[in-house]
Design an enzyme around this catalytic site. Structure first.
Site, PDB file in Angstrom:
ATOM      1  CE1 TYR A  92     -12.840  27.317 -21.849  1.00  0.00           C
ATOM      2  CE2 TYR A  92     -11.733  25.484 -22.661  1.00  0.00           C
ATOM      3  CZ  TYR A  92     -11.899  26.310 -21.613  1.00  0.00           C
ATOM      4  OH  TYR A  92     -11.388  26.319 -20.257  1.00  0.00           O
ATOM      5  CB  CYS A  93     -13.540  32.211 -26.585  1.00  0.00           C
ATOM      6  SG  CYS A  93     -14.494  32.343 -27.754  1.00  0.00           S
ATOM      7  CD1 TRP A  94     -19.301  34.840 -23.149  1.00  0.00           C
ATOM      8  CD2 TRP A  94     -18.314  34.035 -21.281  1.00  0.00           C
ATOM      9  NE1 TRP A  94     -20.184  35.072 -22.142  1.00  0.00           N
ATOM     10  CE2 TRP A  94     -19.730  34.611 -21.104  1.00  0.00           C
ATOM     11  CE3 TRP A  94     -17.578  33.454 -20.328  1.00  0.00           C
ATOM     12  CZ2 TRP A  94     -20.362  34.259 -19.737  1.00  0.00           C
ATOM     13  CZ3 TRP A  94     -18.360  33.121 -19.000  1.00  0.00           C
ATOM     14  CH2 TRP A  94     -19.865  33.626 -18.890  1.00  0.00           C
ATOM     15  N   GLY A  97     -17.017  32.379 -29.995  1.00  0.00           N
ATOM     16  CA  GLY A  97     -17.281  33.509 -30.873  1.00  0.00           C
ATOM     17  C   GLY A  97     -15.952  33.706 -31.570  1.00  0.00           C
ATOM     18  CE1 TYR A 121     -16.199  28.059 -17.606  1.00  0.00           C
ATOM     19  CE2 TYR A 121     -17.981  30.065 -17.609  1.00  0.00           C
ATOM     20  CZ  TYR A 121     -17.152  29.179 -16.803  1.00  0.00           C
ATOM     21  OH  TYR A 121     -17.407  28.989 -15.578  1.00  0.00           O
TER      22      TYR A 121
END
Length: 238
Positions: A92-94, A97, A121
């Site tokens: 996962y990232c923010w 994306g 996140y």
């Protein structure tokens, strides 16, 4: 192998959870079991963001792609070469994306079954905000009360060693209480990560058992307790 986008980050089917955000983002808050393998470090993320917003998005994407490719290559050499074919990472990232997708594409092309948290996140944090008080409301507390300096924390630690269900908030807050104060060897977690740690702990409890907890005020050092937890401490048997 296609990338699978999921919403249930709590599933036990993942071999490892990987947070690809920058170290600063990770240190502010993250899924407690996640490791940090940033595809852009703090300075790189700031630089790319500045170019994207102030100059030219196309130039930012080109530079970002070159940096991300370099960093992913290093991660593969340093962290993934010994992983078996059955390894299943969750990334996962923010917001689910480009950063998480960049690593996910490479790992899936290698042949691993790769999962990505849909909306990243941001989804995780919304879940914590929505469910921390709800999860707390399901618990039954047995509150340990006593004057400052009467070894309440030691009692909790011993009870936990004996297998009793204990929620030791001062351990999670990395703080020694009102008398001894902060731990000079390590800072307290951020407020967001403190809440993540609380949720992770209380989600593990059997809701039919009474959870032993020390009587606390609304703050432990610089950190605030969830509002529902404060009320439950105040009204539970001791």
């Amino acid at each position: 192998m296609p990338i699978r986008y999921i919403t249930n980050w709590r599933s036990k089917k993942f071999s490892e959870i990987i947070d690809v955000r920058s170290p600063n983002e990770y240190n502010e808050d993250h899924i407690p079991t996640a490791i940090n393998l940033p595809v852009l470090n703090n300075n790189e993320r700031t630089k790319i963001g500045s170019i994207y917003n102030k100059k030219n998005s196309f130039v930012a994407k080109k530079l970002g792609a070159s940096l991300i490719s370099k960093n992913i290559g290093n991660h593969i050499k340093e962290n993934f070469l010994d992983k078996p074919g059955s390894w299943k990472p969750l990334i996962y990232c923010w917001r689910g994306g480009q950063r998480s997708k960049s690593l996910a594409i490479i790992l899936s092309e290698i042949g691993w079954e790769v999962f990505v948290i849909k909306n990243g996140y941001k989804r995780y944090r919304n879940f914590i905000n929505e469910n921390l008080n709800k999860e707390t409301s399901l618990l039954k507390f047995l509150v340990l009360r006593g004057a400052t300096g009467t070894a309440k924390t030691k009692i909790l630690s011993k009870l936990e060693e004996l297998g009793c269900p204990v929620l030791n908030l001062e351990i999670l807050a990395n703080h020694k209480g009102s008398l001894l104060g902060k731990n000079i060897n390590a800072p307290q977690p951020t407020q967001k990560y403190f809440e993540s740690l609380i949720y992770q702990r209380i989600a593990q409890f059997n809701k039919k058992q009474s959870i032993i907890i020390e009587s606390e005020s609304s703050k432990i050092g610089n950190l605030y307790l969830p509002s529902k937890m404060i009320r439950k401490i105040e009204t539970s048997p001791c």
